[in-house]
Design a protein around this motif. Structure first.
Motif, short mmCIF file in Angstrom:
data_model
loop_
_atom_site.label_atom_id
_atom_site.label_comp_id
_atom_site.label_asym_id
_atom_site.label_seq_id
_atom_site.Cartn_x
_atom_site.Cartn_y
_atom_site.Cartn_z
N VAL A 45 67.38 21.82 45.62
CA VAL A 45 67.64 23.34 44.38
C VAL A 45 66.60 24.40 45.03
CG1 VAL A 45 68.30 23.90 42.51
CG2 VAL A 45 69.19 21.77 43.01
N ALA A 46 65.41 23.59 45.12
CA ALA A 46 64.43 24.46 44.59
C ALA A 46 64.44 25.35 46.30
CB ALA A 46 62.66 23.22 45.43
N VAL A 47 64.62 24.65 47.47
CA VAL A 47 64.49 25.35 48.83
C VAL A 47 65.13 26.15 48.98
CG1 VAL A 47 62.83 23.29 49.88
CG2 VAL A 47 65.52 23.59 50.25
N HIS A 48 66.91 25.42 48.90
CA HIS A 48 68.20 27.07 48.29
C HIS A 48 67.76 28.16 47.78
CE1 HIS A 48 70.12 23.50 50.17
NE2 HIS A 48 71.40 24.23 50.42
N TRP A 215 58.54 19.04 38.95
CA TRP A 215 58.61 20.92 38.10
C TRP A 215 57.55 21.13 39.55
CZ3 TRP A 215 62.54 23.37 36.91
CH2 TRP A 215 62.82 22.72 35.42
N ASP A 216 56.11 20.53 39.56
CA ASP A 216 55.65 20.71 40.53
C ASP A 216 55.63 20.74 42.00
OD1 ASP A 216 55.54 17.65 40.58
OD2 ASP A 216 53.62 17.30 40.68
N SER A 217 57.02 19.92 42.01
CA SER A 217 57.41 19.68 43.44
C SER A 217 58.60 21.44 43.47
CB SER A 217 57.84 18.89 43.76
OG SER A 217 57.34 17.42 43.86
N ILE A 218 59.30 21.35 43.11
CA ILE A 218 60.03 22.70 42.74
C ILE A 218 59.62 23.90 42.67
CG2 ILE A 218 61.41 23.47 41.25
CD1 ILE A 218 63.02 21.22 39.90
N PHE A 219 58.81 23.95 41.94
CA PHE A 219 57.99 25.76 42.47
C PHE A 219 57.25 25.36 43.96
CE2 PHE A 219 53.62 27.33 41.62
CZ PHE A 219 54.48 28.95 41.50
N LEU A 220 56.65 24.60 44.54
CA LEU A 220 56.25 24.90 45.47
C LEU A 220 56.97 24.98 46.26
CD1 LEU A 220 53.19 21.77 46.08
CD2 LEU A 220 53.00 24.35 46.23
N GLY A 221 58.29 24.30 46.22
CA GLY A 221 59.89 24.34 47.28
C GLY A 221 60.15 25.76 47.30
N VAL A 222 60.20 26.18 46.36
CA VAL A 222 60.99 27.54 46.10
C VAL A 222 59.69 28.68 46.40
CG1 VAL A 222 61.62 29.33 44.16
CG2 VAL A 222 61.68 27.33 44.11
N VAL A 223 58.94 28.83 45.96
CA VAL A 223 57.44 29.17 46.39
C VAL A 223 57.64 29.40 48.54
CG1 VAL A 223 55.34 30.28 46.52
CG2 VAL A 223 56.07 30.10 44.51
N LEU A 224 57.24 28.45 49.10
CA LEU A 224 56.98 28.17 50.21
C LEU A 224 57.99 28.14 50.78
CD1 LEU A 224 54.52 25.15 50.24
CD2 LEU A 224 53.82 27.49 49.98
N SER A 225 59.44 27.77 50.66
CA SER A 225 60.36 28.12 51.23
C SER A 225 60.60 29.57 51.43
CB SER A 225 61.25 27.23 50.44
OG SER A 225 62.32 27.57 49.11
N GLY A 226 60.33 29.84 50.39
CA GLY A 226 60.69 31.75 49.62
C GLY A 226 59.91 32.74 51.60
N ILE A 227 58.81 32.55 50.78
CA ILE A 227 57.47 33.39 51.78
C ILE A 227 58.30 32.44 53.27
CG2 ILE A 227 55.42 33.73 52.42
CD1 ILE A 227 54.46 32.92 49.54
N SER A 228 58.38 31.79 54.38
CA SER A 228 58.16 30.97 54.99
C SER A 228 60.20 31.94 55.46
CB SER A 228 58.18 29.91 55.40
OG SER A 228 58.85 29.53 54.24
N ALA A 229 60.80 31.76 55.12
CA ALA A 229 61.99 32.37 55.17
C ALA A 229 61.99 33.74 55.32
CB ALA A 229 63.09 32.14 53.98
N TYR A 230 62.09 34.37 54.42
CA TYR A 230 61.40 35.77 54.88
C TYR A 230 60.82 35.99 56.03
CZ TYR A 230 60.10 40.73 53.03
OH TYR A 230 60.52 41.86 53.52
N LEU A 231 59.42 35.63 55.81
CA LEU A 231 58.91 35.80 57.50
C LEU A 231 59.66 35.60 58.60
CD1 LEU A 231 55.62 34.52 56.76
CD2 LEU A 231 56.26 37.43 56.98
#
Length: 266
Positions: A45-48, A215-231
């Motif tokens: 869910v987080a990385v999606h 929740w710690d894994s969810i937060f990391l997943g959202v932030v890192l997948s979002g930044i890397s996907a945007y780039l």
């Protein structure tokens, strides 16, 4: 998962979601090949969600225009090019949505294996190369009609099979139908918005039945997948105009070959 696994898998998801090399395959393989623990539903869910935020942010002006013109056409009785494109995206989403509802359980039970991923990685890698070499590459996204949009949507439904790559097969279909590389990529990325949103929503409902959420894994997943996907989106759009799809097709063939070698030597 520990934080190292979380970081690596989130970056993998972000980079591969919009490249024609299959994000689902790259998320399954660490578990199947390296023996890593399954990332679990909450992380999916987080990385999606992170990938969805990336594509919405990158195409924010276009998305807003698509929404306004798509809905505004009902008031005026006339649709602009962007309004027509908005409804073509909706049409192209239907096949994947129906296929997901019908075949989701079967795919998760029978097709999430290294053998399937190796096969689809190679087969659809060859199709990607063929479409890039022999596609006419003459049409902009404005030339897209409902028949072509529906055909690309059917191709997107096939991407439910792990290793196929949603972005890869939709770009392949677009190129086969005569679209330019940049037009095929743009339509693929815009098509991803409702599909990723529906997928994240479905996973979220399934997550409600679980007892605990990391929740710690969810937060990391959202932030890192979002930044890397945007780039990834930003540089991919520039890259394909100069180089084309050949590097991604070659990568898929090498990855598929490596998986076959691992299967045979285990």
């Amino acid at each position: 998962m520990d934080h190292i696994h979380t970081v690596i898998l989130a970056l993998i998801q972000g980079v591969t979601e919009f490249l024609p090399i299959s994000s689902s395959a790259h998320l399954i393989l660490p578990n199947q090949v390296l023996g890593w623990p399954d990332q679990g539903l909450a992380f999916d869910v987080a990385v999606h969600f992170g990938s969805l935020m990336a594509v919405l942010l990158y195409f924010r002006k276009e998305v807003w225009q698509l929404i306004c013109d798509g809905l505004g056409g009902f008031k005026t009785g006339q649709f602009t090019d962007e309004g027509r494109l908005a409804w073509l995206i909706v049409l192209a989403t239907i096949p994947a949505g129906l296929a997901g509802l019908v075949f989701k359980d079967f795919i998760e039970t029978h097709l999430r294996s290294s053998a399937v991923i190796a096969t689809t990685t190679i087969v659809f890698g060859l199709l990607l190369w063929w479409s890039d070499v022999y596609g006419k590459r003459r049409d902009d996204i404005g030339k897209l009609d409902w028949k072509k949009a529906l055909m690309i949507g059917v191709a997107q439904a096939v991407a439910l099979i792990p290793g196929t790559s949603r972005s890869g097969i939709t770009m392949t279909a677009g190129l086969m139908l005569g679209m330019k590389r940049e037009a095929a990529a743009r339509f693929s990325f815009l098509m991803s918005i409702p599909v990723i949103a529906l997928s994240a929503l479905l996973l979220t409902f399934e997550l409600l039945d679980t007892e605990s959420v990391p929740w710690d894994s969810i937060f990391l997943g959202v932030v890192l997948s979002g930044i890397s996907a945007y780039l990834c989106i930003h540089y991919f759009m520039q890259f394909i105009s100069r180089t084309g799809m050949a590097p991604f097709a070659i990568y898929r063939l090498l990855l598929g070959g490596a998986l076959i070698w691992l299967i045979l030597t285990q």
